[in-house]
Design a protein around this motif. Structure first.
Motif, PDB file in Angstrom:
ATOM      1  N   ALA A  91       7.539   4.452   6.180  1.00 40.29           N
ATOM      2  CA  ALA A  91       8.380   5.568   5.399  1.00 40.29           C
ATOM      3  C   ALA A  91       8.390   5.506   3.868  1.00 40.29           C
ATOM      4  O   ALA A  91       8.746   4.219   3.162  1.00 40.29           O
ATOM      5  CB  ALA A  91       9.716   5.586   6.080  1.00 40.29           C
ATOM      6  N   ILE A  92       8.245   6.438   2.988  1.00 40.19           N
ATOM      7  CA  ILE A  92       8.333   6.171   1.616  1.00 40.19           C
ATOM      8  C   ILE A  92       9.294   7.154   1.137  1.00 40.19           C
ATOM      9  O   ILE A  92       9.296   8.315   1.345  1.00 40.19           O
ATOM     10  CB  ILE A  92       6.979   6.588   0.879  1.00 40.19           C
ATOM     11  N   ASP A  93      10.347   6.350   0.233  1.00 40.12           N
ATOM     12  CA  ASP A  93      11.540   7.205  -0.154  1.00 40.12           C
ATOM     13  C   ASP A  93      11.090   7.758  -1.526  1.00 40.12           C
ATOM     14  O   ASP A  93      10.418   6.749  -2.183  1.00 40.12           O
ATOM     15  CB  ASP A  93      12.831   6.307  -0.482  1.00 40.12           C
ATOM     16  N   ALA A  94      11.173   9.006  -1.884  1.00 40.02           N
ATOM     17  CA  ALA A  94      10.771   9.648  -3.246  1.00 40.02           C
ATOM     18  C   ALA A  94      11.718  10.578  -3.700  1.00 40.02           C
ATOM     19  O   ALA A  94      12.317  11.435  -2.899  1.00 40.02           O
ATOM     20  CB  ALA A  94       9.267  10.077  -3.165  1.00 40.02           C
ATOM     21  N   LEU A  95      11.900  10.724  -4.981  1.00 35.64           N
ATOM     22  CA  LEU A  95      12.740  11.645  -5.435  1.00 35.64           C
ATOM     23  C   LEU A  95      11.828  13.120  -5.381  1.00 35.64           C
ATOM     24  O   LEU A  95      12.525  14.111  -5.283  1.00 35.64           O
ATOM     25  CB  LEU A  95      13.343  11.506  -6.963  1.00 35.64           C
ATOM     26  N   ASP A  96      10.594  12.858  -5.685  1.00 36.83           N
ATOM     27  CA  ASP A  96       9.732  14.138  -5.906  1.00 36.83           C
ATOM     28  C   ASP A  96       8.561  13.988  -4.874  1.00 36.83           C
ATOM     29  O   ASP A  96       7.557  13.465  -5.202  1.00 36.83           O
ATOM     30  CB  ASP A  96       9.349  14.030  -7.281  1.00 36.83           C
ATOM     31  N   ILE A  97       8.765  14.279  -3.621  1.00 36.87           N
ATOM     32  CA  ILE A  97       7.539  14.084  -2.622  1.00 36.87           C
ATOM     33  C   ILE A  97       6.432  14.710  -2.989  1.00 36.87           C
ATOM     34  O   ILE A  97       5.352  14.188  -2.812  1.00 36.87           O
ATOM     35  CB  ILE A  97       8.161  14.620  -1.302  1.00 36.87           C
ATOM     36  N   PRO A  98       6.231  16.094  -3.555  1.00 38.95           N
ATOM     37  CA  PRO A  98       4.947  16.755  -3.733  1.00 38.95           C
ATOM     38  C   PRO A  98       4.259  15.880  -4.778  1.00 38.95           C
ATOM     39  O   PRO A  98       3.219  15.944  -4.979  1.00 38.95           O
ATOM     40  CB  PRO A  98       5.390  18.285  -4.150  1.00 38.95           C
ATOM     41  N   ALA A  99       5.174  15.303  -5.668  1.00 42.18           N
ATOM     42  CA  ALA A  99       4.262  14.510  -7.117  1.00 42.18           C
ATOM     43  C   ALA A  99       3.813  13.213  -6.328  1.00 42.18           C
ATOM     44  O   ALA A  99       2.871  12.761  -6.872  1.00 42.18           O
ATOM     45  CB  ALA A  99       5.509  14.270  -7.941  1.00 42.18           C
ATOM     46  N   VAL A 100       4.334  12.608  -5.321  1.00 41.17           N
ATOM     47  CA  VAL A 100       3.550  11.115  -5.010  1.00 41.17           C
ATOM     48  C   VAL A 100       2.852  11.308  -3.787  1.00 41.17           C
ATOM     49  O   VAL A 100       2.076  10.312  -3.572  1.00 41.17           O
ATOM     50  CB  VAL A 100       5.071  10.144  -4.592  1.00 41.17           C
ATOM     51  N   ARG A 101       3.072  12.146  -2.894  1.00 42.39           N
ATOM     52  CA  ARG A 101       2.238  12.512  -1.730  1.00 42.39           C
ATOM     53  C   ARG A 101       0.674  12.339  -2.030  1.00 42.39           C
ATOM     54  O   ARG A 101      -0.119  11.772  -1.250  1.00 42.39           O
ATOM     55  CB  ARG A 101       2.483  13.713  -0.895  1.00 42.39           C
ATOM     56  N   PRO A 102       0.230  13.202  -2.944  1.00 47.18           N
ATOM     57  CA  PRO A 102      -1.100  13.154  -3.166  1.00 47.18           C
ATOM     58  C   PRO A 102      -1.759  11.846  -3.473  1.00 47.18           C
ATOM     59  O   PRO A 102      -2.833  11.448  -3.152  1.00 47.18           O
ATOM     60  CB  PRO A 102      -1.566  14.237  -4.448  1.00 47.18           C
ATOM     61  N   PHE A 103      -1.085  11.051  -4.031  1.00 44.38           N
ATOM     62  CA  PHE A 103      -1.569   9.584  -4.443  1.00 44.38           C
ATOM     63  C   PHE A 103      -1.767   8.937  -3.314  1.00 44.38           C
ATOM     64  O   PHE A 103      -2.926   8.201  -3.011  1.00 44.38           O
ATOM     65  CB  PHE A 103      -0.410   8.799  -5.348  1.00 44.38           C
ATOM     66  N   TRP A 104      -0.753   8.941  -2.436  1.00 48.64           N
ATOM     67  CA  TRP A 104      -0.846   8.358  -1.120  1.00 48.64           C
ATOM     68  C   TRP A 104      -1.904   8.668  -0.253  1.00 48.64           C
ATOM     69  O   TRP A 104      -2.794   8.046   0.490  1.00 48.64           O
ATOM     70  CB  TRP A 104       0.416   8.063  -0.434  1.00 48.64           C
ATOM     71  N   LYS A 105      -2.064   9.896  -0.274  1.00 46.19           N
ATOM     72  CA  LYS A 105      -3.066  10.728   0.555  1.00 46.19           C
ATOM     73  C   LYS A 105      -4.599  10.478   0.288  1.00 46.19           C
ATOM     74  O   LYS A 105      -5.315   9.998   0.918  1.00 46.19           O
ATOM     75  CB  LYS A 105      -2.777  12.122   0.581  1.00 46.19           C
ATOM     76  N   THR A 106      -4.735  10.100  -1.062  1.00 40.45           N
ATOM     77  CA  THR A 106      -6.096  10.013  -1.783  1.00 40.45           C
ATOM     78  C   THR A 106      -6.466   8.477  -1.646  1.00 40.45           C
ATOM     79  O   THR A 106      -7.413   8.070  -1.189  1.00 40.45           O
ATOM     80  CB  THR A 106      -5.995  10.206  -3.266  1.00 40.45           C
ATOM     81  N   ILE A 107      -5.441   7.454  -2.049  1.00 38.23           N
ATOM     82  CA  ILE A 107      -5.795   6.118  -1.980  1.00 38.23           C
ATOM     83  C   ILE A 107      -5.864   5.568  -0.532  1.00 38.23           C
ATOM     84  O   ILE A 107      -6.715   4.713  -0.363  1.00 38.23           O
ATOM     85  CB  ILE A 107      -4.535   5.379  -2.678  1.00 38.23           C
ATOM     86  N   LEU A 108      -5.133   6.010   0.399  1.00 44.30           N
ATOM     87  CA  LEU A 108      -5.607   5.760   1.692  1.00 44.30           C
ATOM     88  C   LEU A 108      -6.763   6.481   2.374  1.00 44.30           C
ATOM     89  O   LEU A 108      -6.849   5.946   3.509  1.00 44.30           O
ATOM     90  CB  LEU A 108      -4.055   6.201   2.545  1.00 44.30           C
ATOM     91  N   GLY A 109      -6.849   7.432   1.919  1.00 52.13           N
ATOM     92  CA  GLY A 109      -8.145   8.242   2.633  1.00 52.13           C
ATOM     93  C   GLY A 109      -7.650   9.043   3.639  1.00 52.13           C
ATOM     94  O   GLY A 109      -8.301   9.240   4.873  1.00 52.13           O
ATOM     95  N   TYR A 110      -6.305   9.495   3.642  1.00 51.98           N
ATOM     96  CA  TYR A 110      -5.471  10.078   4.751  1.00 51.98           C
ATOM     97  C   TYR A 110      -5.862  11.511   4.917  1.00 51.98           C
ATOM     98  O   TYR A 110      -6.405  12.102   3.634  1.00 51.98           O
ATOM     99  CB  TYR A 110      -4.211   9.803   4.641  1.00 51.98           C
ATOM    100  N   ALA A 111      -5.461  12.371   5.665  1.00 53.95           N
ATOM    101  CA  ALA A 111      -5.522  13.859   5.820  1.00 53.95           C
ATOM    102  C   ALA A 111      -3.864  14.340   6.002  1.00 53.95           C
ATOM    103  O   ALA A 111      -3.046  13.559   6.429  1.00 53.95           O
ATOM    104  CB  ALA A 111      -6.487  14.190   6.754  1.00 53.95           C
ATOM    105  N   ASP A 112      -3.955  15.712   5.897  1.00 53.27           N
ATOM    106  CA  ASP A 112      -2.753  16.308   6.383  1.00 53.27           C
ATOM    107  C   ASP A 112      -2.509  16.397   7.935  1.00 53.27           C
ATOM    108  O   ASP A 112      -3.463  16.429   8.787  1.00 53.27           O
ATOM    109  CB  ASP A 112      -2.641  17.919   5.971  1.00 53.27           C
ATOM    110  N   GLU A 113      -1.216  16.230   8.584  1.00 54.08           N
ATOM    111  CA  GLU A 113      -1.038  16.361  10.001  1.00 54.08           C
ATOM    112  C   GLU A 113      -1.471  17.923  10.523  1.00 54.08           C
ATOM    113  O   GLU A 113      -1.385  18.675   9.664  1.00 54.08           O
ATOM    114  CB  GLU A 113       0.290  16.134  10.100  1.00 54.08           C
ATOM    115  N   SER A 114      -2.069  17.926  11.525  1.00 53.24           N
ATOM    116  CA  SER A 114      -2.835  19.057  12.279  1.00 53.24           C
ATOM    117  C   SER A 114      -1.505  20.369  11.797  1.00 53.24           C
ATOM    118  O   SER A 114      -2.173  21.442  11.822  1.00 53.24           O
ATOM    119  CB  SER A 114      -3.016  18.939  13.574  1.00 53.24           C
TER     120      SER A 114
END
Length: 233
Positions: free
Chosen positions: A110-133
């Motif tokens: 779980a990652i706490d964030a003030l602006d989730i749309p701003a930080v989410r792409p970084f974590w998605k990219t650096i982890l090689g993850y994808a959106d939930e179905s």
């Protein structure tokens, strides 16, 4: 038509067979004597599910066990089809064992964030993850490992900065009937209980230096809100 089940319905439907409801899925583990034995049991589970295996069953084959997961994948939740498949797998002679060698569990970050749309792409990219179905383009939704190897990452909205408190923590989702034992063991190992206000949805614990982790279950989650967003299932 397959009906989406409530958390209580899903848990009650197969709990007596050794399956446990965790984060929108049914899970069980079957002890194996060898890798060959585990592979054979996985094949039996697939055969028991028949034509529905592809859309519902996931199998993790290990040397000493097989971990089975059932979920209606295109919906991201448990339906009557999944509970029926769980019964079929059990009837095929795969005796599930909730407590051996360790109860089934799922870990999330779980990652706490003030602006989730701003930080989410970084974590998605650096982890090689994808959106939930089932995220449907939600820019605040959790992200998952497309190969199913790593823990899901979800984002909790903060109302104000918290520079003196950790903003990334682990959620350990355990079967509802295993939570008390897991918490007691963590406390005996030097942990501290910070809050049980949201129990049985989750308990907040910390190590001796204040690093936090939550023990979570499926129970008590309807309407539970933390940090401005509803807690994950």
């Amino acid at each position: 038509m397959d009906r989406i089940l409530t958390r209580q319905e899903a848990s009650d439907a197969v709990g007596g067979d050794g399956w446990r409801y965790l984060l929108g899925s049914l899970r069980a583990q079957v002890p194996a004597a060898s890798p060959a034995d585990a592979a054979a049991m996985a094949a039996r589970a697939v055969a028991a599910c028949g034509e529905h295996a592809d859309g519902h069953l996931r199998v993790d084959v290990r040397a000493d066990r097989v971990v089975l997961a059932l979920q209606t994948l295109d919906l991201g939740t448990v339906t009557t089809r999944d509970t029926d498949l769980a019964r079929r797998i059990t009837a095929a002679g795969l005796a599930t064992a909730p407590g051996t060698p360790r109860p089934v569990q799922l870990v999330e970050i779980a990652i706490d964030a003030l602006d989730i749309p701003a930080v989410r792409p970084f974590w998605k990219t650096i982890l090689g993850y994808a959106d939930e179905s089932q995220s449907d383009g939600d820019t605040t939704a959790a992200i998952v490992d497309p190969l199913g190897e790593g823990p899901a990452v979800w984002f909790q909205r903060m109302d104000a900065p918290r520079p003196h408190r950790n903003r990334i923590h682990l959620d350990i989702c355990v079967p509802h009937d295993e939570a008390a034992a897991r918490i007691a063991a963590a406390l005996a190992a030097g942990g501290r209980l910070l809050s049980d206000a949201a129990a049985p949805a989750f308990w907040v614990l910390a190590d001796v230096e204040g690093n936090e982790a939550c023990v979570t279950t499926w129970q008590g989650r309807d309407g539970v809100v933390s940090g401005g967003v509803e807690m994950r299932l």
